[in-house]
Design an enzyme around this catalytic site. Sequence first.
Site, PDB file in Angstrom:
ATOM      1  N   ALA A 126       0.803  -1.270  -0.138  1.00  0.00           N
ATOM      2  CA  ALA A 126      -0.152   0.115   0.041  1.00  0.00           C
ATOM      3  C   ALA A 126       0.901   1.419   0.045  1.00  0.00           C
ATOM      4  O   ALA A 126       0.483   2.275  -0.377  1.00  0.00           O
ATOM      5  CB  ALA A 126      -0.965   0.092   1.164  1.00  0.00           C
ATOM      6  N   ALA A 127       2.035   1.341   0.600  1.00  0.00           N
ATOM      7  CA  ALA A 127       2.775   2.592   0.871  1.00  0.00           C
ATOM      8  C   ALA A 127       2.959   3.013  -0.620  1.00  0.00           C
ATOM      9  O   ALA A 127       3.506   2.179  -1.448  1.00  0.00           O
ATOM     10  CB  ALA A 127       3.882   2.351   1.831  1.00  0.00           C
TER      11      ALA A 127
ATOM     12  N   GLY B 202       0.678   5.304  -0.243  1.00  0.00           N
ATOM     13  CA  GLY B 202      -0.853   5.277   0.223  1.00  0.00           C
ATOM     14  C   GLY B 202      -1.758   6.020  -0.489  1.00  0.00           C
ATOM     15  O   GLY B 202      -2.745   6.298  -0.245  1.00  0.00           O
ATOM     16  N   GLY B 203      -1.424   6.435  -1.786  1.00  0.00           N
ATOM     17  CA  GLY B 203      -2.037   7.031  -2.671  1.00  0.00           C
ATOM     18  C   GLY B 203      -3.722   6.378  -2.924  1.00  0.00           C
ATOM     19  O   GLY B 203      -4.690   6.944  -2.850  1.00  0.00           O
ATOM     20  N   LYS B 204      -3.278   5.166  -3.080  1.00  0.00           N
ATOM     21  CA  LYS B 204      -4.545   4.170  -3.621  1.00  0.00           C
ATOM     22  C   LYS B 204      -5.379   3.969  -2.251  1.00  0.00           C
ATOM     23  O   LYS B 204      -6.614   4.058  -2.382  1.00  0.00           O
ATOM     24  CB  LYS B 204      -4.232   2.818  -4.334  1.00  0.00           C
ATOM     25  CG  LYS B 204      -3.382   3.054  -5.567  1.00  0.00           C
ATOM     26  CD  LYS B 204      -2.964   1.730  -6.056  1.00  0.00           C
ATOM     27  CE  LYS B 204      -2.236   2.082  -7.476  1.00  0.00           C
ATOM     28  NZ  LYS B 204      -0.831   2.587  -7.131  1.00  0.00           N
TER      29      LYS B 204
ATOM     30  N   ASP C  61       1.869  -3.373   4.025  1.00  0.00           N
ATOM     31  CA  ASP C  61       3.200  -3.277   3.398  1.00  0.00           C
ATOM     32  C   ASP C  61       4.043  -3.639   4.232  1.00  0.00           C
ATOM     33  O   ASP C  61       3.852  -3.512   5.774  1.00  0.00           O
ATOM     34  CB  ASP C  61       3.330  -1.635   3.041  1.00  0.00           C
ATOM     35  CG  ASP C  61       4.354  -1.546   2.027  1.00  0.00           C
ATOM     36  OD1 ASP C  61       4.009  -1.337   0.912  1.00  0.00           O
ATOM     37  OD2 ASP C  61       5.633  -1.651   2.325  1.00  0.00           O
TER      38      ASP C  61
ATOM     39  N   ASP D 222       4.492  -9.147   6.418  1.00  0.00           N
ATOM     40  CA  ASP D 222       4.864  -9.615   5.109  1.00  0.00           C
ATOM     41  C   ASP D 222       3.669 -10.353   4.554  1.00  0.00           C
ATOM     42  O   ASP D 222       2.973 -11.166   5.390  1.00  0.00           O
ATOM     43  CB  ASP D 222       5.888 -10.805   5.608  1.00  0.00           C
ATOM     44  CG  ASP D 222       6.219 -11.576   4.265  1.00  0.00           C
ATOM     45  OD1 ASP D 222       5.408 -11.726   3.373  1.00  0.00           O
ATOM     46  OD2 ASP D 222       7.464 -12.116   4.173  1.00  0.00           O
TER      47      ASP D 222
ATOM     48  N   CYS E 220       3.248  -0.965 -12.107  1.00  0.00           N
ATOM     49  CA  CYS E 220       3.661   0.084 -12.880  1.00  0.00           C
ATOM     50  C   CYS E 220       4.763  -0.256 -13.928  1.00  0.00           C
ATOM     51  O   CYS E 220       6.128   0.261 -13.708  1.00  0.00           O
ATOM     52  CB  CYS E 220       3.994   1.311 -11.984  1.00  0.00           C
ATOM     53  SG  CYS E 220       5.356   0.788 -10.765  1.00  0.00           S
TER      54      CYS E 220
END
Length: 416
Positions: free
Chosen positions: A235-236, A238-240, A255, A281, A350
Amino acid sequence: MGEGGLMTRRRAVELMTAVTEGGRLMAEVTGGLLAELSPAERARAQRLATEALRWAQRSDRVLGPYLRNRPEDPILNILRLAVFELFEAGEAPHGVVNDAVSLAKGPKSGLVNAVLRNVLRAHLDWTALPVPSVPKWLRKRLVAAWGKEAVAAMEAVFAAQTPLDLTVKEDAEGWAKRLDGELLPTGSVRLAKAGQVSALEGFDGGAWWVQDAAAAIPARVLDPQPGERVLDLCAAPGGKTMQMAGAGATVTALDISPARMERLAENLARTGLSAECVTADVFEWSPPAPFDAILLDAPCSATGTLRRHPDLGYAKSDEGIAGLVALQDRMIDRALGWLKPGGRLVYCTCSLLPEEGEERAAAMASRHPDLVFVTPDASGLDPAWRIPLGLRIRPDHWAGRGGIDGFFVTMVQKPA
C-alpha cells in the site's frame, strides 16, 4: 547564485553519484543527503539531479570531444549538471561555471573549468542532438513488445518535462482552476509546473495528494463502495489507500516496509482519512475475515515510471525480473484466497513489460479457470488502453498531454 545555490548543486551532484556510482535509487538516499536543506532547497536539489540524469546521455555527447578519459563519477556528474543547466534550463553561464569549478575543488577544478568553457565556445545546437534513449537492456525488451516506433515515441515522452498529477479528495474541477491546472479525463488534476509541492495551496489542509494519473486508475477500476471491506496490498506510500478511504470503504493498508508505512500514516493524517495500517509480510500475515475487494499493486521493475524517475535506468537492470514475476504470481494467489465469494481483485503493476502484466493475467486465468475477468469501467478511460484482459497504459498514449506512467491493470471476480 550564492552559497545556498552552491550547496543545492553540491547535494544534487551527490544524489546523482549515489545513483550512477552506487546503484541506488534516488528515493532511497534523498532523506539522508538532503536533510539539512530547507524544503525549497530540497525540492530544487532533487529536481536538478532528476533532470540532469534525464539529459545525461545528451550531456555526455556534448562533453565527449573535450574529455580524453572518462572522469570519475563525481566530476562527470558536476559536468553533466552544468551542461543541463546551461543548455536545457537556460541558467546564466557565469554562475553555473563558477559553481561547477567550486564543486570540483583541487586539481580537477581546472579540468571542469576548461571543459565547460570549451563547450560554451562551441556554440552547439543542443536541440539538434538525439533524444536520450532508454537503457539498452530495457530498450531491447520494449522493442520486442511494442515495436520501434512506439518505443521512440515513449523516449520522446521520457525526455519532456514531466507535469505533476494530483488526486483530489473532492471538487477536482474547482481545484484544477485554483491551482491553474488541467482536469484530466480520468479525474486527476495536472499541473504543468508545480515547484515546491508542500508550498501549493491545499497541501497543508490535505485537499489532495501527489499521484500520477495512471497510478490513480486501479482504484477507480476497483470502484470500492461505502461500507465495503477493502485490502490495499503493497500500500505505501498510500495514494490508493487514500482513494479508497475517500470513497467510504473500510480499508486495510498492508506493506512490509516500516519506513514506507510511516509515510503512509503521515499522508493519512494530513488528508484526514483513515485506514487500518498493517506492517507485515504478505506471506506471513492473514486477515481475520475475507474482503469484499482487494487491490494488489505488486512489486515490479517500475519501468513504467521512467519519465518521472530517470535514475531507474542507472540503478536497475533486468537481472531481477524473473524473481519479480514469480513473486507476482505468489502474491496474486495469496490475495485470491482472501476474497469473499463474488469478491473482486485488481492486479496492477507500473511496468511496461508484458511479463509483469499481460502474461501474469494470462497465467492467473490458467491457474484459476473459474475467475471472471471484468472489463474495466471507469470514467475517462482512453479506448487505446483497452486490451482483452484489462488495460495497458503506455507513456506515448498521452504524449500530447505530457505523458502518463506505464501501467497494466486487470480486474477479476471470484465465483459466487
